[in-house]
Write a protein that holds these residues in place. Sequence first.
Motif, PDB file in Angstrom:
ATOM      1  N   LEU A  68       1.559   9.575   0.908  1.00 23.83           N
ATOM      2  CA  LEU A  68       2.667   9.021   0.225  1.00 23.83           C
ATOM      3  C   LEU A  68       3.844  10.014   0.520  1.00 23.83           C
ATOM      4  N   MET A  69       4.955   9.721   1.006  1.00 34.24           N
ATOM      5  CA  MET A  69       6.026  10.514   1.317  1.00 34.24           C
ATOM      6  C   MET A  69       7.355  10.195   0.877  1.00 34.24           C
ATOM      7  N   ASP A  70       8.041  11.339   0.614  1.00 38.11           N
ATOM      8  CA  ASP A  70       9.428  11.103  -0.273  1.00 38.11           C
ATOM      9  C   ASP A  70       9.214  10.635  -1.594  1.00 38.11           C
ATOM     10  N   ILE A  71       8.633  11.386  -2.191  1.00 36.85           N
ATOM     11  CA  ILE A  71       8.129  11.054  -3.459  1.00 36.85           C
ATOM     12  C   ILE A  71       9.624  11.076  -4.461  1.00 36.85           C
ATOM     13  N   ASP A  72      10.186  10.274  -5.095  1.00 36.72           N
ATOM     14  CA  ASP A  72      11.380  10.318  -5.515  1.00 36.72           C
ATOM     15  C   ASP A  72      11.027  10.251  -6.923  1.00 36.72           C
ATOM     16  N   THR A  73      11.039  11.460  -7.911  1.00 35.90           N
ATOM     17  CA  THR A  73      10.788  11.205  -9.411  1.00 35.90           C
ATOM     18  C   THR A  73      11.769  10.722 -10.132  1.00 35.90           C
ATOM     19  N   LEU A  74      13.176  10.753  -9.751  1.00 37.59           N
ATOM     20  CA  LEU A  74      14.239  10.296 -10.491  1.00 37.59           C
ATOM     21  C   LEU A  74      14.365   8.615 -10.383  1.00 37.59           C
ATOM     22  N   HIS A  75      14.266   8.233  -9.134  1.00 38.16           N
ATOM     23  CA  HIS A  75      14.348   6.709  -9.064  1.00 38.16           C
ATOM     24  C   HIS A  75      12.780   6.221  -8.863  1.00 38.16           C
ATOM     25  N   ARG A  76      11.840   6.914  -8.798  1.00 36.00           N
ATOM     26  CA  ARG A  76      10.389   6.487  -8.967  1.00 36.00           C
ATOM     27  C   ARG A  76       9.935   5.458  -7.669  1.00 36.00           C
ATOM     28  N   HIS A  77      10.209   5.901  -6.631  1.00 31.70           N
ATOM     29  CA  HIS A  77       9.736   5.208  -5.522  1.00 31.70           C
ATOM     30  C   HIS A  77       9.263   6.220  -4.474  1.00 31.70           C
ATOM     31  N   THR A  78       8.541   5.792  -3.497  1.00 32.85           N
ATOM     32  CA  THR A  78       7.699   6.502  -2.522  1.00 32.85           C
ATOM     33  C   THR A  78       7.275   5.457  -1.136  1.00 32.85           C
ATOM     34  N   GLU A  79       7.438   6.315  -0.024  1.00 27.48           N
ATOM     35  CA  GLU A  79       7.129   5.485   1.094  1.00 27.48           C
ATOM     36  C   GLU A  79       5.342   5.841   1.230  1.00 27.48           C
ATOM     37  N   ILE A  80       4.900   4.747   1.888  1.00 25.69           N
ATOM     38  CA  ILE A  80       3.512   4.789   1.971  1.00 25.69           C
ATOM     39  C   ILE A  80       3.093   4.683   3.730  1.00 25.69           C
ATOM     40  N   GLN A  81       2.203   5.417   4.071  1.00 24.04           N
ATOM     41  CA  GLN A  81       1.822   5.481   5.439  1.00 24.04           C
ATOM     42  C   GLN A  81       0.431   5.414   5.778  1.00 24.04           C
ATOM     43  N   ILE A  82      -0.078   4.931   6.495  1.00 24.09           N
ATOM     44  CA  ILE A  82      -1.630   4.925   7.000  1.00 24.09           C
ATOM     45  C   ILE A  82      -1.790   5.015   8.367  1.00 24.09           C
ATOM     46  N   ILE A  83      -3.017   5.588   8.779  1.00 23.29           N
ATOM     47  CA  ILE A  83      -3.712   5.806  10.098  1.00 23.29           C
ATOM     48  C   ILE A  83      -4.937   5.537   9.761  1.00 23.29           C
ATOM     49  N   ILE A  84      -5.679   4.491  10.457  1.00 22.68           N
ATOM     50  CA  ILE A  84      -7.076   4.264  10.426  1.00 22.68           C
ATOM     51  C   ILE A  84      -7.389   4.745  11.800  1.00 22.68           C
ATOM     52  N   HIS A  85      -8.356   5.529  11.952  1.00 25.96           N
ATOM     53  CA  HIS A  85      -8.893   5.938  13.542  1.00 25.96           C
ATOM     54  C   HIS A  85      -9.326   4.859  14.157  1.00 25.96           C
ATOM     55  N   SER A  86      -9.227   4.448  15.444  1.00 21.80           N
ATOM     56  CA  SER A  86      -9.409   3.276  16.171  1.00 21.80           C
ATOM     57  C   SER A  86     -10.728   2.875  16.065  1.00 21.80           C
ATOM     58  N   GLU A  87     -11.714   3.736  16.003  1.00 22.43           N
ATOM     59  CA  GLU A  87     -13.203   3.217  15.878  1.00 22.43           C
ATOM     60  C   GLU A  87     -13.580   2.532  14.659  1.00 22.43           C
ATOM     61  N   PHE A  88     -12.758   2.584  13.537  1.00 24.30           N
ATOM     62  CA  PHE A  88     -12.736   1.985  12.273  1.00 24.30           C
ATOM     63  C   PHE A  88     -12.077   0.927  12.179  1.00 24.30           C
ATOM     64  N   GLN A  89     -11.072   0.580  12.993  1.00 29.40           N
ATOM     65  CA  GLN A  89     -10.147  -0.456  12.766  1.00 29.40           C
ATOM     66  C   GLN A  89     -10.985  -1.882  12.771  1.00 29.40           C
ATOM     67  N   GLY A  90     -10.269  -2.947  11.846  1.00 33.72           N
ATOM     68  CA  GLY A  90     -10.917  -4.200  11.820  1.00 33.72           C
ATOM     69  C   GLY A  90     -12.273  -4.193  10.886  1.00 33.72           C
ATOM     70  N   HIS A  91     -12.358  -3.371   9.952  1.00 35.30           N
ATOM     71  CA  HIS A  91     -13.522  -3.271   9.128  1.00 35.30           C
ATOM     72  C   HIS A  91     -12.819  -3.424   7.712  1.00 35.30           C
ATOM     73  N   GLY A  92     -11.808  -3.672   7.540  1.00 30.59           N
ATOM     74  CA  GLY A  92     -11.293  -3.801   6.077  1.00 30.59           C
ATOM     75  C   GLY A  92     -10.781  -2.131   5.495  1.00 30.59           C
ATOM     76  N   TYR A  93     -10.941  -1.160   6.334  1.00 31.36           N
ATOM     77  CA  TYR A  93     -10.551  -0.089   5.716  1.00 31.36           C
ATOM     78  C   TYR A  93      -9.185   0.151   5.362  1.00 31.36           C
ATOM     79  N   ALA A  94      -8.228  -0.431   6.195  1.00 31.85           N
ATOM     80  CA  ALA A  94      -6.757  -0.205   6.091  1.00 31.85           C
ATOM     81  C   ALA A  94      -6.354  -0.655   4.779  1.00 31.85           C
ATOM     82  N   GLN A  95      -6.888  -2.086   4.590  1.00 28.68           N
ATOM     83  CA  GLN A  95      -6.424  -2.795   3.201  1.00 28.68           C
ATOM     84  C   GLN A  95      -6.937  -2.012   2.322  1.00 28.68           C
TER      85      GLN A  95
END
Length: 165
Positions: A68-95
């Motif tokens: 969670l990046m750029d957490i803004d407590t005044l406007h109450r929004h944040t950016e989310i980012q994710i990286i799933i290691h390639s060997e675990f992709q396609g198994h529902g971990y990202a969702q």
Amino acid sequence: MKLRPLEKRDLPYIYEQENSRKVMALWFEEPYTSFDELQILYDRHILDQTERRFVVEENDRFIGVVELMDIDTLHRHTEIQIIIHSEFQGHGYAQAAMRAGIEYAFTVLNMHKVYLYVDVNNSAAIHIYKKIGFIPEGTLRQHFFAEGEYHDSLMMGIFPHEFTF
């Protein structure tokens, strides 16, 4: 699958991810960070209240990272980012990891909106984000430079009433 705070012992896994051109291109960032630089960044950001970094793990295995990046407590929004290691992709971990990160943003940080940026050509990620409830908000033309070319980026957002807890 669970999320836990990023700790110093996770840095070798982060180092591996951050030195992958393919992985970092998805985050529109430059690869090739030195391990010393990564340790300095960790120490500098560990107390930064505008970001939260979580490790995605299962049975004590490192699966990926949710941030969670750029957490803004005044406007109450944040950016989310994710990286799933390639060997675990396609198994529902990202969702599952995205859902856990969003839930944390809404229920712990009291955010009003969570947003993200995704390459318009990353149809697999866009599909996952839409399944979770993210709504496309607009396209930023040639907004990021990665792997030698400019990329259009789709901005997507979600509000608590659009998210199924």
